[in-house]
Design an enzyme around this catalytic site. Structure first.
Site, PDB file in Angstrom:
ATOM      1  N   GLY A   1       0.784  -1.220   0.000  1.00  0.00           N
ATOM      2  CA  GLY A   1       0.000   0.000   0.000  1.00  0.00           C
ATOM      3  C   GLY A   1       0.815   1.267   0.000  1.00  0.00           C
ATOM      4  O   GLY A   1       0.313   2.338  -0.332  1.00  0.00           O
TER       5      GLY A   1
ATOM      6  N   LYS B   1       9.979   2.414   0.628  1.00  0.00           N
ATOM      7  CA  LYS B   1       8.843   2.329   1.545  1.00  0.00           C
ATOM      8  C   LYS B   1       8.413   3.749   1.906  1.00  0.00           C
ATOM      9  O   LYS B   1       9.189   4.508   2.496  1.00  0.00           O
ATOM     10  CB  LYS B   1       9.238   1.547   2.794  1.00  0.00           C
ATOM     11  CG  LYS B   1       8.088   1.197   3.710  1.00  0.00           C
ATOM     12  CD  LYS B   1       8.546   0.263   4.814  1.00  0.00           C
ATOM     13  CE  LYS B   1       7.391  -0.125   5.729  1.00  0.00           C
ATOM     14  NZ  LYS B   1       7.839  -1.026   6.820  1.00  0.00           N
TER      15      LYS B   1
ATOM     16  N   ASP C   1      -2.483   7.307   1.935  1.00  0.00           N
ATOM     17  CA  ASP C   1      -1.691   8.268   1.165  1.00  0.00           C
ATOM     18  C   ASP C   1      -0.411   7.665   0.605  1.00  0.00           C
ATOM     19  O   ASP C   1       0.311   8.316  -0.154  1.00  0.00           O
ATOM     20  CB  ASP C   1      -1.367   9.501   2.005  1.00  0.00           C
ATOM     21  CG  ASP C   1      -0.581   9.180   3.280  1.00  0.00           C
ATOM     22  OD1 ASP C   1      -0.074   8.051   3.406  1.00  0.00           O
ATOM     23  OD2 ASP C   1      -0.472  10.069   4.149  1.00  0.00           O
ATOM     24  N   GLY C   2      -0.105   6.428   0.988  1.00  0.00           N
ATOM     25  CA  GLY C   2       1.086   5.775   0.465  1.00  0.00           C
ATOM     26  C   GLY C   2       2.393   6.324   0.995  1.00  0.00           C
ATOM     27  O   GLY C   2       3.476   5.966   0.516  1.00  0.00           O
TER      28      GLY C   2
ATOM     29  N   ARG D   1       5.720 -13.350   0.957  1.00  0.00           N
ATOM     30  CA  ARG D   1       5.239 -13.651   2.300  1.00  0.00           C
ATOM     31  C   ARG D   1       4.314 -14.861   2.270  1.00  0.00           C
ATOM     32  O   ARG D   1       3.832 -15.258   1.202  1.00  0.00           O
ATOM     33  CB  ARG D   1       4.466 -12.441   2.856  1.00  0.00           C
ATOM     34  CG  ARG D   1       5.216 -11.116   2.686  1.00  0.00           C
ATOM     35  CD  ARG D   1       4.251  -9.971   2.372  1.00  0.00           C
ATOM     36  NE  ARG D   1       4.963  -8.763   1.927  1.00  0.00           N
ATOM     37  CZ  ARG D   1       5.323  -7.776   2.729  1.00  0.00           C
ATOM     38  NH1 ARG D   1       5.023  -7.817   4.008  1.00  0.00           N
ATOM     39  NH2 ARG D   1       5.966  -6.742   2.249  1.00  0.00           N
TER      40      ARG D   1
ATOM     41  N   ASP E   1       0.968 -11.742   6.624  1.00  0.00           N
ATOM     42  CA  ASP E   1       1.528 -10.848   5.605  1.00  0.00           C
ATOM     43  C   ASP E   1       2.861 -10.255   6.049  1.00  0.00           C
ATOM     44  O   ASP E   1       3.530  -9.594   5.253  1.00  0.00           O
ATOM     45  CB  ASP E   1       0.536  -9.723   5.253  1.00  0.00           C
ATOM     46  CG  ASP E   1       0.080  -8.944   6.470  1.00  0.00           C
ATOM     47  OD1 ASP E   1      -0.628  -9.531   7.305  1.00  0.00           O
ATOM     48  OD2 ASP E   1       0.414  -7.756   6.596  1.00  0.00           O
TER      49      ASP E   1
ATOM     50  N   ASP F   1       9.327  -5.789   8.499  1.00  0.00           N
ATOM     51  CA  ASP F   1       8.397  -4.817   9.075  1.00  0.00           C
ATOM     52  C   ASP F   1       8.627  -4.630  10.576  1.00  0.00           C
ATOM     53  O   ASP F   1       8.394  -5.527  11.366  1.00  0.00           O
ATOM     54  CB  ASP F   1       6.947  -5.183   8.784  1.00  0.00           C
ATOM     55  CG  ASP F   1       6.615  -5.001   7.304  1.00  0.00           C
ATOM     56  OD1 ASP F   1       7.223  -4.116   6.677  1.00  0.00           O
ATOM     57  OD2 ASP F   1       5.777  -5.748   6.784  1.00  0.00           O
TER      58      ASP F   1
END
EC number: 2.7.7.-
Length: 507
Positions: free
Chosen positions: A92, A113, A125-126, A183, A252, A262
Protein backbone atom coordinates in the site's frame (compact mmCIF):
# COMPACT_ATOMS: atom_id res chain seq x y z
CA UNK A 1 5.23 10.60 -17.37
CA UNK A 2 8.40 8.47 -17.29
CA UNK A 3 11.15 9.25 -14.80
CA UNK A 4 14.83 9.81 -15.53
CA UNK A 5 16.95 6.68 -15.07
CA UNK A 6 20.25 7.11 -13.23
CA UNK A 7 23.15 4.60 -13.44
CA UNK A 8 23.80 3.77 -9.78
CA UNK A 9 25.91 0.72 -10.63
CA UNK A 10 23.29 -1.86 -9.63
CA UNK A 11 22.73 -4.82 -11.95
CA UNK A 12 18.98 -5.47 -12.15
CA UNK A 13 17.32 -8.74 -13.13
CA UNK A 14 13.60 -8.54 -12.36
CA UNK A 15 12.42 -12.15 -12.07
CA UNK A 16 9.26 -11.42 -10.07
CA UNK A 17 7.94 -9.14 -12.82
CA UNK A 18 8.32 -12.04 -15.25
CA UNK A 19 5.86 -14.14 -13.24
CA UNK A 20 3.05 -12.11 -14.81
CA UNK A 21 0.55 -9.41 -14.01
CA UNK A 22 -1.40 -11.59 -11.54
CA UNK A 23 1.41 -11.16 -8.98
CA UNK A 24 2.03 -7.42 -9.09
CA UNK A 25 1.03 -4.13 -10.67
CA UNK A 26 3.36 -1.68 -12.40
CA UNK A 27 3.55 1.58 -10.47
CA UNK A 28 5.76 4.64 -10.44
CA UNK A 29 6.92 6.22 -7.18
CA UNK A 30 5.38 9.64 -6.62
CA UNK A 31 7.89 12.48 -6.87
CA UNK A 32 8.46 14.70 -3.83
CA UNK A 33 9.16 18.42 -3.57
CA UNK A 34 12.23 18.74 -1.35
CA UNK A 35 14.19 15.54 -0.74
CA UNK A 36 17.13 15.54 1.65
CA UNK A 37 19.40 12.67 2.69
CA UNK A 38 19.31 11.56 6.32
CA UNK A 39 21.56 8.50 6.17
CA UNK A 40 23.15 6.33 3.49
CA UNK A 41 24.47 2.82 4.15
CA UNK A 42 27.65 3.00 2.10
CA UNK A 43 28.91 -0.47 3.10
CA UNK A 44 25.66 -2.11 2.04
CA UNK A 45 25.61 -0.21 -1.25
CA UNK A 46 29.12 -1.50 -1.96
CA UNK A 47 28.02 -5.10 -1.24
CA UNK A 48 25.22 -4.65 -3.78
CA UNK A 49 27.62 -3.37 -6.43
CA UNK A 50 26.58 0.26 -6.17
CA UNK A 51 28.71 3.27 -7.02
CA UNK A 52 29.97 5.75 -4.39
CA UNK A 53 27.31 8.14 -3.13
CA UNK A 54 26.20 10.94 -5.44
CA UNK A 55 23.13 13.13 -5.83
CA UNK A 56 21.75 10.48 -8.20
CA UNK A 57 21.10 8.26 -5.18
CA UNK A 58 19.00 10.96 -3.53
CA UNK A 59 16.94 11.38 -6.70
CA UNK A 60 16.25 7.62 -6.89
CA UNK A 61 15.71 7.05 -3.17
CA UNK A 62 13.17 9.88 -3.02
CA UNK A 63 11.20 8.57 -5.98
CA UNK A 64 12.11 11.50 -8.22
CA UNK A 65 14.09 9.24 -10.58
CA UNK A 66 14.67 5.53 -11.17
CA UNK A 67 17.86 3.48 -11.08
CA UNK A 68 18.88 2.26 -14.50
CA UNK A 69 17.34 -1.19 -15.09
CA UNK A 70 14.55 -0.81 -12.51
CA UNK A 71 11.03 -2.04 -13.27
CA UNK A 72 8.94 -0.66 -10.40
CA UNK A 73 5.97 -2.68 -9.15
CA UNK A 74 3.83 -3.17 -6.08
CA UNK A 75 3.22 -6.76 -5.04
CA UNK A 76 -0.17 -8.20 -4.19
CA UNK A 77 -0.75 -10.37 -1.12
CA UNK A 78 -3.39 -11.22 1.45
CA UNK A 79 -2.96 -12.05 5.11
CA UNK A 80 -4.32 -13.13 8.46
CA UNK A 81 -4.14 -10.07 10.68
CA UNK A 82 -4.60 -10.87 14.36
CA UNK A 83 -6.24 -14.12 13.26
CA UNK A 84 -8.76 -12.56 10.84
CA UNK A 85 -8.31 -13.02 7.10
CA UNK A 86 -8.05 -10.04 4.78
CA UNK A 87 -8.33 -11.31 1.19
CA UNK A 88 -6.35 -8.48 -0.42
CA UNK A 89 -3.66 -6.31 1.09
CA UNK A 90 -0.62 -5.69 -1.10
CA UNK A 91 2.04 -3.00 -1.04
CA UNK A 92 0.00 0.00 0.00
CA UNK A 93 2.95 2.35 0.38
CA UNK A 94 5.88 0.41 -1.03
CA UNK A 95 7.31 0.33 -4.53
CA UNK A 96 9.63 -2.53 -5.42
CA UNK A 97 12.11 -0.91 -7.78
CA UNK A 98 13.48 -4.28 -8.86
CA UNK A 99 15.89 -7.09 -8.03
CA UNK A 100 19.60 -6.38 -7.78
CA UNK A 101 22.22 -9.04 -8.48
CA UNK A 102 25.22 -8.41 -6.24
CA UNK A 103 28.80 -8.92 -7.47
CA UNK A 104 28.68 -12.30 -5.68
CA UNK A 105 25.58 -13.32 -7.61
CA UNK A 106 23.10 -12.98 -4.75
CA UNK A 107 19.67 -11.54 -5.52
CA UNK A 108 18.11 -8.75 -3.45
CA UNK A 109 14.91 -6.74 -3.69
CA UNK A 110 15.38 -2.97 -3.74
CA UNK A 111 12.25 -1.31 -2.38
CA UNK A 112 11.11 2.21 -1.50
CA UNK A 113 8.84 2.33 1.54
CA UNK A 114 6.68 5.46 1.71
CA UNK A 115 6.96 6.21 -2.02
CA UNK A 116 3.34 7.20 -2.64
CA UNK A 117 -0.01 5.76 -3.64
CA UNK A 118 -0.12 2.32 -5.25
CA UNK A 119 -3.01 0.20 -6.59
CA UNK A 120 -3.15 -1.38 -3.11
CA UNK A 121 -3.17 1.77 -0.96
CA UNK A 122 -6.82 1.21 0.03
CA UNK A 123 -7.52 4.92 0.47
CA UNK A 124 -4.22 5.66 2.21
CA UNK A 125 -1.69 8.27 1.16
CA UNK A 126 1.09 5.77 0.46
CA UNK A 127 3.51 7.83 2.52
CA UNK A 128 5.62 7.25 5.62
CA UNK A 129 6.46 9.57 8.49
CA UNK A 130 9.99 10.36 9.64
CA UNK A 131 9.75 8.54 12.99
CA UNK A 132 8.76 5.08 11.66
CA UNK A 133 11.33 5.32 8.85
CA UNK A 134 14.16 6.06 11.30
CA UNK A 135 12.89 3.34 13.65
CA UNK A 136 13.02 0.72 10.90
CA UNK A 137 16.45 1.87 9.74
CA UNK A 138 17.84 1.69 13.26
CA UNK A 139 16.13 -1.56 14.24
CA UNK A 140 16.88 -3.51 11.08
CA UNK A 141 20.55 -2.55 11.05
CA UNK A 142 20.85 -3.36 14.76
CA UNK A 143 19.25 -6.76 14.18
CA UNK A 144 21.68 -7.44 11.35
CA UNK A 145 24.62 -6.66 13.65
CA UNK A 146 23.11 -9.02 16.25
CA UNK A 147 23.16 -11.83 13.68
CA UNK A 148 19.40 -11.95 13.06
CA UNK A 149 18.18 -12.61 9.49
CA UNK A 150 16.50 -9.36 8.50
CA UNK A 151 15.68 -6.88 5.81
CA UNK A 152 18.33 -4.18 5.61
CA UNK A 153 18.21 -0.40 5.32
CA UNK A 154 20.13 1.18 2.46
CA UNK A 155 19.05 4.79 2.95
CA UNK A 156 16.55 7.13 4.55
CA UNK A 157 15.52 10.50 3.11
CA UNK A 158 13.09 13.21 4.07
CA UNK A 159 10.65 14.37 1.39
CA UNK A 160 10.16 18.05 2.24
CA UNK A 161 6.44 17.30 2.62
CA UNK A 162 4.07 16.58 5.48
CA UNK A 163 2.10 13.40 6.12
CA UNK A 164 -1.01 13.36 8.27
CA UNK A 165 -1.64 10.74 10.92
CA UNK A 166 -3.13 12.02 14.18
CA UNK A 167 -1.31 15.25 13.28
CA UNK A 168 1.17 16.46 10.69
CA UNK A 169 4.58 14.76 10.61
CA UNK A 170 7.56 15.25 8.32
CA UNK A 171 7.47 12.75 5.46
CA UNK A 172 10.29 10.31 4.78
CA UNK A 173 11.14 7.32 2.58
CA UNK A 174 13.11 4.21 3.53
CA UNK A 175 15.11 2.28 0.94
CA UNK A 176 14.84 -1.34 2.03
CA UNK A 177 16.81 -4.39 0.93
CA UNK A 178 15.49 -7.95 1.29
CA UNK A 179 16.27 -11.38 -0.12
CA UNK A 180 12.67 -11.07 -1.30
CA UNK A 181 9.38 -9.60 -0.13
CA UNK A 182 7.35 -12.78 -0.73
CA UNK A 183 5.24 -13.65 2.30
CA UNK A 184 2.98 -16.43 3.51
CA UNK A 185 0.24 -13.94 2.71
CA UNK A 186 1.35 -13.93 -0.94
CA UNK A 187 0.48 -17.61 -1.15
CA UNK A 188 -2.76 -17.02 0.75
CA UNK A 189 -3.93 -14.47 -1.80
CA UNK A 190 -3.93 -17.02 -4.60
CA UNK A 191 -4.92 -20.07 -2.57
CA UNK A 192 -8.06 -18.41 -1.21
CA UNK A 193 -9.06 -17.48 -4.76
CA UNK A 194 -8.65 -21.10 -5.84
CA UNK A 195 -5.89 -20.05 -8.25
CA UNK A 196 -3.92 -23.30 -8.06
CA UNK A 197 -1.78 -22.57 -11.10
CA UNK A 198 -0.60 -19.28 -9.57
CA UNK A 199 0.18 -21.05 -6.27
CA UNK A 200 2.34 -23.52 -8.20
CA UNK A 201 4.06 -20.76 -10.20
CA UNK A 202 4.81 -18.89 -6.97
CA UNK A 203 6.06 -22.04 -5.22
CA UNK A 204 8.34 -22.86 -8.16
CA UNK A 205 9.68 -19.30 -8.10
CA UNK A 206 10.40 -19.48 -4.35
CA UNK A 207 12.14 -22.83 -4.72
CA UNK A 208 14.34 -21.53 -7.54
CA UNK A 209 15.10 -18.26 -5.76
CA UNK A 210 15.46 -19.33 -2.13
CA UNK A 211 15.53 -23.11 -1.73
CA UNK A 212 17.05 -24.72 -4.86
CA UNK A 213 17.91 -27.81 -2.81
CA UNK A 214 14.21 -28.70 -2.97
CA UNK A 215 14.47 -29.35 -6.71
CA UNK A 216 16.17 -32.69 -6.09
CA UNK A 217 13.71 -33.79 -3.38
CA UNK A 218 11.22 -36.59 -4.07
CA UNK A 219 8.44 -34.14 -3.15
CA UNK A 220 9.76 -30.62 -3.86
CA UNK A 221 6.74 -28.81 -2.40
CA UNK A 222 6.81 -30.75 0.84
CA UNK A 223 10.53 -30.01 0.98
CA UNK A 224 9.69 -26.33 0.42
CA UNK A 225 7.37 -26.37 3.41
CA UNK A 226 10.08 -28.02 5.52
CA UNK A 227 12.62 -25.38 4.49
CA UNK A 228 10.29 -22.49 5.28
CA UNK A 229 9.33 -24.06 8.64
CA UNK A 230 12.99 -24.53 9.51
CA UNK A 231 13.85 -20.94 8.56
CA UNK A 232 10.96 -19.59 10.63
CA UNK A 233 11.86 -21.74 13.63
CA UNK A 234 15.44 -20.48 13.55
CA UNK A 235 14.34 -16.87 13.11
CA UNK A 236 11.82 -16.72 15.94
CA UNK A 237 14.11 -18.64 18.29
CA UNK A 238 16.80 -16.06 17.55
CA UNK A 239 14.36 -13.21 18.24
CA UNK A 240 13.45 -14.67 21.59
CA UNK A 241 17.05 -15.41 22.58
CA UNK A 242 17.63 -11.64 22.33
CA UNK A 243 14.40 -10.58 24.06
CA UNK A 244 12.87 -9.26 20.84
CA UNK A 245 9.10 -8.94 20.39
CA UNK A 246 8.04 -8.42 16.77
CA UNK A 247 4.60 -7.19 17.75
CA UNK A 248 2.68 -7.89 14.54
CA UNK A 249 3.28 -11.48 13.41
CA UNK A 250 0.50 -11.47 10.83
CA UNK A 251 0.92 -13.84 7.88
CA UNK A 252 1.53 -10.85 5.61
CA UNK A 253 4.57 -10.09 7.78
CA UNK A 254 5.92 -13.67 7.65
CA UNK A 255 8.70 -13.72 5.06
CA UNK A 256 9.06 -16.91 3.05
CA UNK A 257 12.85 -16.57 3.09
CA UNK A 258 12.99 -16.39 6.90
CA UNK A 259 13.96 -12.75 7.36
CA UNK A 260 12.56 -10.29 9.88
CA UNK A 261 10.32 -7.93 7.95
CA UNK A 262 8.40 -4.82 9.08
CA UNK A 263 9.48 -3.12 12.30
CA UNK A 264 6.34 -1.12 13.14
CA UNK A 265 5.38 -1.97 16.73
CA UNK A 266 8.43 -4.05 17.66
CA UNK A 267 10.37 -3.67 20.91
CA UNK A 268 12.95 -5.38 23.13
CA UNK A 269 12.08 -6.71 26.57
CA UNK A 270 13.69 -4.83 29.45
CA UNK A 271 12.45 -6.34 32.73
CA UNK A 272 11.76 -9.90 31.65
CA UNK A 273 8.23 -11.20 31.29
CA UNK A 274 6.88 -14.05 29.20
CA UNK A 275 3.77 -11.94 28.58
CA UNK A 276 5.69 -8.85 27.42
CA UNK A 277 3.65 -7.14 24.71
CA UNK A 278 4.18 -3.59 23.53
CA UNK A 279 1.99 -2.97 20.49
CA UNK A 280 -0.91 -0.60 21.12
CA UNK A 281 -3.12 -2.65 18.78
CA UNK A 282 -2.27 -6.05 20.31
CA UNK A 283 -4.72 -5.60 23.16
CA UNK A 284 -5.05 -9.33 23.83
CA UNK A 285 -1.33 -10.09 23.80
CA UNK A 286 -1.66 -12.41 20.81
CA UNK A 287 1.93 -11.63 19.77
CA UNK A 288 3.46 -11.43 23.26
CA UNK A 289 7.08 -12.51 23.77
CA UNK A 290 6.33 -16.03 25.01
CA UNK A 291 3.71 -16.76 22.35
CA UNK A 292 5.88 -16.11 19.32
CA UNK A 293 6.86 -19.75 18.81
CA UNK A 294 3.25 -20.96 18.80
CA UNK A 295 2.18 -18.08 16.55
CA UNK A 296 4.71 -18.96 13.87
CA UNK A 297 3.40 -22.53 14.01
CA UNK A 298 -0.11 -21.12 13.43
CA UNK A 299 1.19 -19.08 10.49
CA UNK A 300 2.86 -22.17 9.05
CA UNK A 301 -0.46 -24.01 9.25
CA UNK A 302 -1.90 -21.31 6.98
CA UNK A 303 1.05 -21.82 4.62
CA UNK A 304 0.47 -25.58 4.58
CA UNK A 305 -3.17 -25.00 3.64
CA UNK A 306 -2.00 -23.10 0.57
CA UNK A 307 0.24 -25.96 -0.58
CA UNK A 308 -2.02 -28.95 0.10
CA UNK A 309 -2.76 -29.73 -3.55
CA UNK A 310 0.95 -29.57 -4.30
CA UNK A 311 1.80 -31.98 -1.49
CA UNK A 312 -0.32 -34.78 -2.95
CA UNK A 313 -3.16 -35.23 -5.46
CA UNK A 314 -5.09 -37.07 -2.75
CA UNK A 315 -6.30 -34.38 -0.33
CA UNK A 316 -6.48 -36.78 2.63
CA UNK A 317 -2.86 -37.83 2.16
CA UNK A 318 -1.88 -34.18 1.71
CA UNK A 319 -3.60 -33.18 4.97
CA UNK A 320 -1.92 -36.06 6.78
CA UNK A 321 1.51 -34.97 5.53
CA UNK A 322 0.88 -31.39 6.64
CA UNK A 323 -0.46 -32.38 10.05
CA UNK A 324 2.56 -34.54 10.79
CA UNK A 325 4.96 -31.72 10.03
CA UNK A 326 3.00 -29.20 12.04
CA UNK A 327 2.91 -31.64 14.95
CA UNK A 328 6.71 -31.90 14.75
CA UNK A 329 7.23 -28.13 14.71
CA UNK A 330 7.28 -27.51 18.50
CA UNK A 331 10.16 -29.98 18.88
CA UNK A 332 11.99 -28.31 15.98
CA UNK A 333 11.52 -24.90 17.53
CA UNK A 334 12.64 -26.12 20.96
CA UNK A 335 15.84 -27.53 19.49
CA UNK A 336 16.79 -24.14 18.07
CA UNK A 337 15.62 -22.27 21.17
CA UNK A 338 17.52 -24.41 23.68
CA UNK A 339 20.61 -24.47 21.47
CA UNK A 340 20.67 -20.66 21.44
CA UNK A 341 19.95 -20.37 25.15
CA UNK A 342 22.60 -22.98 25.93
CA UNK A 343 25.04 -20.84 23.95
CA UNK A 344 24.03 -17.86 26.07
CA UNK A 345 24.80 -19.88 29.21
CA UNK A 346 28.05 -21.24 27.81
CA UNK A 347 26.82 -24.82 27.94
CA UNK A 348 26.53 -25.86 24.32
CA UNK A 349 30.21 -26.59 23.67
CA UNK A 350 30.23 -29.49 26.10
CA UNK A 351 26.68 -30.72 25.63
CA UNK A 352 26.12 -33.55 23.14
CA UNK A 353 22.54 -32.31 22.77
CA UNK A 354 21.52 -28.73 23.56
CA UNK A 355 18.07 -29.87 24.68
CA UNK A 356 19.31 -32.15 27.49
CA UNK A 357 17.38 -31.87 30.71
CA UNK A 358 20.38 -30.26 32.38
CA UNK A 359 20.53 -27.34 29.95
CA UNK A 360 16.78 -26.99 29.58
CA UNK A 361 16.17 -26.91 33.32
CA UNK A 362 18.85 -24.28 33.89
CA UNK A 363 17.33 -22.11 31.15
CA UNK A 364 13.79 -22.49 32.46
CA UNK A 365 14.79 -21.83 36.06
CA UNK A 366 16.80 -18.74 35.20
CA UNK A 367 13.97 -17.24 33.14
CA UNK A 368 11.56 -17.96 35.99
CA UNK A 369 13.86 -16.16 38.44
CA UNK A 370 14.28 -13.26 36.02
CA UNK A 371 10.53 -12.85 35.70
CA UNK A 372 9.90 -13.08 39.43
CA UNK A 373 12.76 -10.70 40.15
CA UNK A 374 11.98 -8.25 37.31
CA UNK A 375 15.55 -8.69 36.07
CA UNK A 376 16.62 -7.04 32.84
CA UNK A 377 16.82 -9.64 30.07
CA UNK A 378 19.88 -8.35 28.20
CA UNK A 379 21.86 -7.31 31.29
CA UNK A 380 21.20 -10.63 33.04
CA UNK A 381 23.03 -12.62 30.41
CA UNK A 382 25.72 -9.99 29.91
CA UNK A 383 26.46 -9.68 33.63
CA UNK A 384 26.49 -13.45 33.99
CA UNK A 385 29.13 -13.59 31.23
CA UNK A 386 31.19 -10.83 32.84
CA UNK A 387 30.82 -12.50 36.24
CA UNK A 388 32.23 -15.77 34.93
CA UNK A 389 35.18 -13.87 33.47
CA UNK A 390 35.94 -11.84 36.62
CA UNK A 391 34.67 -14.21 39.30
CA UNK A 392 32.42 -11.46 40.70
CA UNK A 393 28.69 -12.15 40.33
CA UNK A 394 27.58 -9.18 42.46
CA UNK A 395 26.42 -7.11 39.44
CA UNK A 396 24.42 -10.12 38.22
CA UNK A 397 22.75 -10.61 41.61
CA UNK A 398 21.98 -6.88 41.82
CA UNK A 399 19.64 -7.18 38.83
CA UNK A 400 17.16 -9.20 40.90
CA UNK A 401 14.91 -8.14 43.74
CA UNK A 402 16.11 -8.97 47.24
CA UNK A 403 13.63 -11.83 47.58
CA UNK A 404 15.28 -13.79 44.77
CA UNK A 405 18.98 -13.27 45.59
CA UNK A 406 19.38 -16.48 47.62
CA UNK A 407 17.77 -18.52 44.83
CA UNK A 408 19.88 -16.72 42.24
CA UNK A 409 23.04 -17.69 44.13
CA UNK A 410 21.85 -21.28 44.29
CA UNK A 411 21.18 -21.20 40.53
CA UNK A 412 24.73 -19.89 39.88
CA UNK A 413 26.17 -22.80 41.88
CA UNK A 414 24.12 -25.31 39.82
CA UNK A 415 25.19 -23.59 36.59
CA UNK A 416 28.90 -23.64 37.50
CA UNK A 417 28.59 -27.31 38.45
CA UNK A 418 27.14 -27.97 35.00
CA UNK A 419 30.08 -26.19 33.37
CA UNK A 420 32.45 -28.29 35.47
CA UNK A 421 30.59 -31.49 34.62
CA UNK A 422 31.01 -30.76 30.94
CA UNK A 423 34.70 -30.03 31.35
CA UNK A 424 34.41 -26.39 30.34
CA UNK A 425 36.99 -23.78 31.38
CA UNK A 426 35.54 -20.60 32.94
CA UNK A 427 37.66 -18.02 31.13
CA UNK A 428 37.33 -19.67 27.73
CA UNK A 429 33.58 -20.14 28.03
CA UNK A 430 33.17 -16.58 29.36
CA UNK A 431 34.68 -15.22 26.13
CA UNK A 432 32.28 -17.36 24.11
CA UNK A 433 29.36 -16.04 26.18
CA UNK A 434 30.43 -12.44 25.68
CA UNK A 435 30.27 -13.04 21.93
CA UNK A 436 26.61 -14.14 22.02
CA UNK A 437 25.23 -11.98 24.84
CA UNK A 438 25.15 -8.37 23.61
CA UNK A 439 26.22 -5.44 25.71
CA UNK A 440 23.79 -3.14 23.92
CA UNK A 441 20.53 -3.53 22.03
CA UNK A 442 18.19 -0.83 20.64
CA UNK A 443 16.76 0.00 24.06
CA UNK A 444 13.20 1.22 23.70
CA UNK A 445 13.73 4.43 25.65
CA UNK A 446 16.91 5.19 23.70
CA UNK A 447 15.15 4.62 20.38
CA UNK A 448 12.40 7.02 21.44
CA UNK A 449 15.02 9.58 22.46
CA UNK A 450 16.69 9.36 19.04
CA UNK A 451 13.37 9.71 17.21
CA UNK A 452 12.25 12.65 19.36
CA UNK A 453 15.56 14.42 18.70
CA UNK A 454 15.17 13.85 14.96
CA UNK A 455 11.65 15.31 14.93
CA UNK A 456 12.81 18.30 16.96
CA UNK A 457 15.77 18.86 14.62
CA UNK A 458 13.51 18.66 11.58
CA UNK A 459 10.95 21.04 13.08
CA UNK A 460 13.72 23.57 13.76
CA UNK A 461 14.04 23.85 9.96
CA UNK A 462 17.82 23.89 10.08
CA UNK A 463 19.49 23.99 6.68
CA UNK A 464 21.36 20.81 7.56
CA UNK A 465 19.46 17.82 8.93
CA UNK A 466 21.82 16.42 11.56
CA UNK A 467 20.50 13.83 13.99
CA UNK A 468 23.47 13.21 16.34
CA UNK A 469 21.80 10.81 18.79
CA UNK A 470 20.38 8.69 15.98
CA UNK A 471 23.82 8.56 14.34
CA UNK A 472 25.46 7.75 17.68
CA UNK A 473 23.09 4.81 18.14
CA UNK A 474 23.61 3.52 14.60
CA UNK A 475 27.39 3.54 15.11
CA UNK A 476 27.29 1.87 18.54
CA UNK A 477 24.72 -0.76 17.59
CA UNK A 478 26.97 -1.85 14.74
CA UNK A 479 29.22 -3.47 17.41
CA UNK A 480 26.72 -4.78 19.97
CA UNK A 481 29.10 -7.27 21.63
CA UNK A 482 31.97 -4.82 22.16
CA UNK A 483 33.09 -4.73 25.80
CA UNK A 484 33.65 -0.96 25.55
CA UNK A 485 29.87 -0.48 25.69
CA UNK A 486 29.52 -2.20 29.09
CA UNK A 487 28.40 0.23 31.76
CA UNK A 488 27.68 2.96 29.23
CA UNK A 489 24.49 4.92 28.69
CA UNK A 490 23.28 2.81 25.78
CA UNK A 491 23.69 -0.40 27.79
CA UNK A 492 21.62 0.79 30.76
CA UNK A 493 18.08 -0.38 31.35
CA UNK A 494 15.31 2.21 31.92
CA UNK A 495 14.70 3.20 35.52
CA UNK A 496 11.25 1.61 35.66
CA UNK A 497 12.22 -1.55 33.80
CA UNK A 498 10.29 -0.37 30.74
CA UNK A 499 6.88 -0.69 32.41
CA UNK A 500 4.07 0.82 30.38
CA UNK A 501 6.06 1.19 27.18
CA UNK A 502 3.85 1.16 24.04
CA UNK A 503 4.69 1.03 20.35
CA UNK A 504 2.58 2.11 17.38
CA UNK A 505 2.38 0.82 13.83
CA UNK A 506 3.15 4.10 12.08
CA UNK A 507 0.98 3.46 9.02
Amino acid sequence: MSLIHHPLGFHFDNSFVRLGEAFSRPVMPTAVSGPSLIVFNEALAYQLGGKPYSADYLSCFSGNALPEGAKPISQVYAGHQFGSFNPQLGDGRAVLLGEVLSPRGKRFDLQLKGAGITPFSRGGDGRAALGPVLREYLMSEAMHALGVPTTRALAAVTTGEQVWRERAFPGAILTRIASSHIRIGTFEYFARKGARNEVKVLADHVITRHYPECLSASNPYLALFDCVADAQAQLVAKWMSLGFVHGVMNTDNASICGQTIDYGPCAFVDAFSESASFSSIDTGGRYAYGRQGSIIQWNLARFAECLLYLFDDDINRAVSLAERRLADFPALFDRYWYALMSDKLGLSKGAPDATTDLCANLVKDLLMLMERGSADFTLSFRCLSLGLKSGDFTPFEALFSDLEVVEVRHWVVRWKEALLLMGLVDREIAENMLNVNPSIIPRNHQVEKALAEALEAYDSKSDEQVFPYFNKMIKALNTPYCIEHDGGLLAASPLNGGAGYRTFCGT
